[in-house]
Write a protein that holds these residues in place. Structure first.
Motif, PDB file in Angstrom:
ATOM      1  N   GLN A 405      26.151  36.359  29.297  1.00  0.00           N
ATOM      2  CA  GLN A 405      27.218  35.527  29.846  1.00  0.00           C
ATOM      3  C   GLN A 405      28.589  36.026  29.427  1.00  0.00           C
ATOM      4  N   ASP A 406      28.732  36.500  28.178  1.00  0.00           N
ATOM      5  CA  ASP A 406      30.014  37.021  27.721  1.00  0.00           C
ATOM      6  C   ASP A 406      30.447  38.221  28.557  1.00  0.00           C
ATOM      7  N   PHE A 407      29.498  39.097  28.859  1.00  0.00           N
ATOM      8  CA  PHE A 407      29.807  40.279  29.675  1.00  0.00           C
ATOM      9  C   PHE A 407      30.199  39.881  31.097  1.00  0.00           C
ATOM     10  N   ILE A 408      29.454  38.953  31.703  1.00  0.00           N
ATOM     11  CA  ILE A 408      29.758  38.520  33.068  1.00  0.00           C
ATOM     12  C   ILE A 408      31.122  37.843  33.132  1.00  0.00           C
ATOM     13  N   THR A 409      31.482  37.104  32.102  1.00  0.00           N
ATOM     14  CA  THR A 409      32.789  36.441  32.074  1.00  0.00           C
ATOM     15  C   THR A 409      33.916  37.461  32.154  1.00  0.00           C
ATOM     16  N   VAL A 410      33.841  38.522  31.340  1.00  0.00           N
ATOM     17  CA  VAL A 410      34.882  39.545  31.336  1.00  0.00           C
ATOM     18  C   VAL A 410      34.854  40.354  32.634  1.00  0.00           C
ATOM     19  N   LEU A 411      33.659  40.748  33.080  1.00  0.00           N
ATOM     20  CA  LEU A 411      33.555  41.561  34.288  1.00  0.00           C
ATOM     21  C   LEU A 411      34.060  40.801  35.518  1.00  0.00           C
ATOM     22  N   SER A 412      33.722  39.534  35.640  1.00  0.00           N
ATOM     23  CA  SER A 412      34.171  38.755  36.792  1.00  0.00           C
ATOM     24  C   SER A 412      35.686  38.576  36.787  1.00  0.00           C
ATOM     25  N   CYS A 413      36.272  38.366  35.612  1.00  0.00           N
ATOM     26  CA  CYS A 413      37.733  38.264  35.527  1.00  0.00           C
ATOM     27  C   CYS A 413      38.394  39.594  35.876  1.00  0.00           C
ATOM     28  N   HIS A 414      37.788  40.677  35.456  1.00  0.00           N
ATOM     29  CA  HIS A 414      38.304  42.009  35.781  1.00  0.00           C
ATOM     30  C   HIS A 414      38.299  42.228  37.298  1.00  0.00           C
ATOM     31  N   TYR A 415      37.168  41.961  37.935  1.00  0.00           N
ATOM     32  CA  TYR A 415      37.072  42.135  39.381  1.00  0.00           C
ATOM     33  C   TYR A 415      38.000  41.170  40.120  1.00  0.00           C
ATOM     34  N   LYS A 416      38.088  39.951  39.648  1.00  0.00           N
ATOM     35  CA  LYS A 416      38.946  38.972  40.303  1.00  0.00           C
ATOM     36  C   LYS A 416      40.404  39.412  40.258  1.00  0.00           C
ATOM     37  N   ALA A 417      40.848  39.949  39.132  1.00  0.00           N
ATOM     38  CA  ALA A 417      42.222  40.429  39.010  1.00  0.00           C
ATOM     39  C   ALA A 417      42.478  41.597  39.961  1.00  0.00           C
ATOM     40  N   VAL A 418      41.533  42.537  40.038  1.00  0.00           N
ATOM     41  CA  VAL A 418      41.698  43.696  40.930  1.00  0.00           C
ATOM     42  C   VAL A 418      41.748  43.253  42.384  1.00  0.00           C
ATOM     43  N   TYR A 419      40.846  42.372  42.792  1.00  0.00           N
ATOM     44  CA  TYR A 419      40.802  41.928  44.180  1.00  0.00           C
ATOM     45  C   TYR A 419      42.057  41.156  44.565  1.00  0.00           C
ATOM     46  N   GLU A 420      42.576  40.348  43.641  1.00  0.00           N
ATOM     47  CA  GLU A 420      43.797  39.603  43.944  1.00  0.00           C
ATOM     48  C   GLU A 420      44.990  40.534  44.073  1.00  0.00           C
ATOM     49  N   LEU A 421      45.078  41.569  43.238  1.00  0.00           N
ATOM     50  CA  LEU A 421      46.172  42.531  43.355  1.00  0.00           C
ATOM     51  C   LEU A 421      46.089  43.301  44.669  1.00  0.00           C
ATOM     52  N   ARG A 422      44.893  43.663  45.067  1.00  0.00           N
ATOM     53  CA  ARG A 422      44.742  44.375  46.336  1.00  0.00           C
ATOM     54  C   ARG A 422      45.116  43.482  47.512  1.00  0.00           C
ATOM     55  N   GLU A 423      44.739  42.223  47.472  1.00  0.00           N
ATOM     56  CA  GLU A 423      45.065  41.312  48.573  1.00  0.00           C
ATOM     57  C   GLU A 423      46.566  41.042  48.647  1.00  0.00           C
ATOM     58  N   GLN A 424      47.225  40.975  47.491  1.00  0.00           N
ATOM     59  CA  GLN A 424      48.664  40.735  47.490  1.00  0.00           C
ATOM     60  C   GLN A 424      49.449  41.885  48.110  1.00  0.00           C
ATOM     61  N   ASN A 425      48.938  43.094  47.992  1.00  0.00           N
ATOM     62  CA  ASN A 425      49.640  44.274  48.509  1.00  0.00           C
ATOM     63  C   ASN A 425      49.075  44.758  49.839  1.00  0.00           C
ATOM     64  N   GLN A 426      48.156  44.004  50.412  1.00  0.00           N
ATOM     65  CA  GLN A 426      47.569  44.391  51.689  1.00  0.00           C
ATOM     66  C   GLN A 426      48.500  44.015  52.832  1.00  0.00           C
ATOM     67  N   THR A 427      48.691  44.918  53.785  1.00  0.00           N
ATOM     68  CA  THR A 427      49.583  44.686  54.928  1.00  0.00           C
ATOM     69  C   THR A 427      48.856  44.755  56.266  1.00  0.00           C
ATOM     70  N   ILE A 428      47.708  45.406  56.304  1.00  0.00           N
ATOM     71  CA  ILE A 428      46.957  45.554  57.551  1.00  0.00           C
ATOM     72  C   ILE A 428      45.712  44.687  57.477  1.00  0.00           C
ATOM     73  N   PHE A 429      45.564  43.791  58.422  1.00  0.00           N
ATOM     74  CA  PHE A 429      44.423  42.895  58.476  1.00  0.00           C
ATOM     75  C   PHE A 429      43.710  43.077  59.816  1.00  0.00           C
ATOM     76  N   ARG A 430      42.504  42.656  59.876  1.00  0.00           N
ATOM     77  CA  ARG A 430      41.747  42.697  61.125  1.00  0.00           C
ATOM     78  C   ARG A 430      40.946  41.410  61.267  1.00  0.00           C
ATOM     79  N   GLU A 431      41.029  40.819  62.448  1.00  0.00           N
ATOM     80  CA  GLU A 431      40.328  39.565  62.705  1.00  0.00           C
ATOM     81  C   GLU A 431      38.872  39.788  63.044  1.00  0.00           C
ATOM     82  N   TYR A 432      38.556  40.920  63.600  1.00  0.00           N
ATOM     83  CA  TYR A 432      37.178  41.235  63.940  1.00  0.00           C
ATOM     84  C   TYR A 432      36.951  42.720  63.716  1.00  0.00           C
ATOM     85  N   ARG A 433      35.698  43.100  63.736  1.00  0.00           N
ATOM     86  CA  ARG A 433      35.312  44.462  63.423  1.00  0.00           C
ATOM     87  C   ARG A 433      35.866  45.434  64.466  1.00  0.00           C
TER      88      ARG A 433
END
Length: 460
Positions: A405-433
């Motif tokens: 559980q200790d490892f998952i806590t740190v890993l999930s926070c790490h991934y969550k931070a990376v994904y949020e930073l990528r979403e904040q700087n994303q400019t191109i979106f697509r509604e469908y494939r």
């Protein structure tokens, strides 16, 4: 008087019921109660066993819930048997009631329609709930069984006395109270009978599909999909600290992992092999080094993509969706191999040659330290956001007491931070494939280079 005798003689002669016929009626009623109870019990267990194939986890009833269901089914059985007994007592021409007495017909009709109409309604509604609960619903009946079942049984019991009160007027309340006590006693007694050895069924279900106390995480980036090939490995630790792995209900050792992965690769199309994931399920309180031993065996055969199963607390989706965290292992995981004397295939690089300039050390235990400074779980995402893009690599440092559980806590926070930073700087979106497909992929590649996930792992 003659008119009353022939057309509306409401007199009742209980003494005309012979002891033999009364005893026969009671015995047939008891047999009917046991038979109906057996039917309900077997139907319930049959649907519960069938639901094992639909749900992600075996449906194990707690003992208190099982007792409530047994009391409810026993109560239904006794009420129906009570109607059968009353029908037998008043249907035979023993001059208990006049044949021309409309009360007699009402008593018999009430007992017949009470049982058959309710059984028809209850069976139809019960089958609908049972079938849909196996695949489409996740409804917990336990909080409602106690009150609703008691009210339902009480209504059925009083309905069976509706016409009897017209003929049993003398000492009616005393007779009805005594009769109710007998019904309650029989209900509680029959409910203690277990027709099927449900403990053996539960043990077999848990053995084939164990229940794990999965680690909790608010972040997930992987859900089960039948279009994505996966290998499910369930890791358990026996009492003698022996590591056992369950694959499709069979016990295997850590040395069998390579053969399992190779067999799965052979069965896949060549273009799907790079997308193969290994899904790991284990208790959150398991020591992390056992999980890392399994990961080291996977990496040694070039299986780098894994998914950590996490607890899904969303009641609307957890029956159909198994959530997890997708992770690509680093070559440093090879230091956790159980048997380091066995040679591994040559890697395209030397691990010792990887020397990052800027490293953030994270000690993972009950308390989390970032470069020697204690960081709480609530502020861990913000701490990662400050360092991502500045550091070359994040070094996870474990000890022998670090839990899964200790490892998952740190890993999930790490991934969550990376994904949020990528979403904040994303400019191109697509509604469908296929919409802006090339531009979208190019931007995603740039964001991954700008906000990478580079992890080193070390056992202290």
């Amino acid at each position: 008087m003659r008119l009353k005798r022939y057309f509306y003689d409401s007199r009742i002669n209980i003494k005309n019921i012979s002891k033999e016929w009364f005893l026969i009626s009671v015995i047939i009623g008891l047999i009917s109660a046991l038979t109906i109870y057996n039917f309900f019990y077997i139907i319930r267990e049959s649907f519960r066993v069938m639901s094992f194939g639909f749900a992600n986890l075996p449906y194990i009833l707690p003992e208190e819930d099982r007792n409530l269901y047994n009391i409810f089914f026993a109560g239904l059985s006794v009420v129906f048997a009570n109607s059968i007994t009353i029908n037998m007592l008043f249907s035979k021409p023993l001059n208990v009631l006049s044949r021309r007495n409309p009360v007699r017909r009402r008593i018999l009709n009430d007992q017949i329609f009470l049982s058959f109409n309710f059984i028809y309604w209850f069976t139809k509604m019960g089958l609908c709930f049972l079938v849909f609960s196996m695949c489409c619903l996740d409804f917990d009946f336990s909080p409602y069984v106690g009150v609703l079942s008691t009210l339902l049984l009480l209504v059925l019991y009083l309905d069976s006395w509706k016409a009897l009160t017209m003929v049993l007027r003398k000492n009616r309340f005393r007779i009805q109270t005594l009769h109710l006590l007998v019904i309650i006693f029989l209900t509680l007694g029959i409910s203690r009978i277990n027709i099927i050895d449900y403990n053996s069924i539960d043990e077999l279900a848990i053995k084939s599909s164990s229940i794990y106390d999965l680690p909790h995480s608010d972040f997930h980036n992987a859900s089960y999909s039948r279009y994505k090939p996966e290998i499910n490995l369930k890791i358990e630790l026996l009492k003698n600290d022996e590591l056992k792995i369950i694959h499709y209900g069979k016990w295997v050792s850590i040395n069998d992992i390579s053969s399992i992965v190779f067999a799965e690769r052979v069965s896949l199309r060549e273009d799907l092999i790079p997308y193969l994931f290994v899904r790991i399920s284990a208790d959150k309180d398991m020591d992390l080094n056992y999980i890392k031993m399994v990961e080291a065996e996977l990496y040694s055969i070039n299986q780098q993509k894994i998914i950590y199963d996490i607890y899904n607390n969303n009641l609307l989706t957890h029956r159909f969706e198994t959530r997890g965290i997708e992770h690509k292992m680093s070559p440093f995981i090879l230091d956790f191999r159980k048997d380091k004397t066995i040679p591994i295939p040559p890697l395209p690089f030397e691990i010792d040659s990887i020397k990052p300039e800027k490293t953030l050390k994270i000690k993972i235990d009950k308390t989390i330290e970032v470069n020697g400074r204690i960081v709480t779980e609530n502020s861990l995402v913000d701490e990662f956001k400050k360092q991502i893009g500045k550091m070359d690599v994040f070094e996870y440092i474990y000890n022998q007491n670090t839990k899964y559980q200790d490892f998952i806590t740190v890993l999930s926070c790490h991934y969550k931070a990376v994904y949020e930073l990528r979403e904040q700087n994303q400019t191109i979106f697509r509604e469908y494939r296929h919409q802006n497909d090339e531009q979208y992929r190019n931007e995603q590649d740039k964001l991954k280079q700008k906000y990478p996930i580079r992890i080193m792992e070390k056992l202290n």
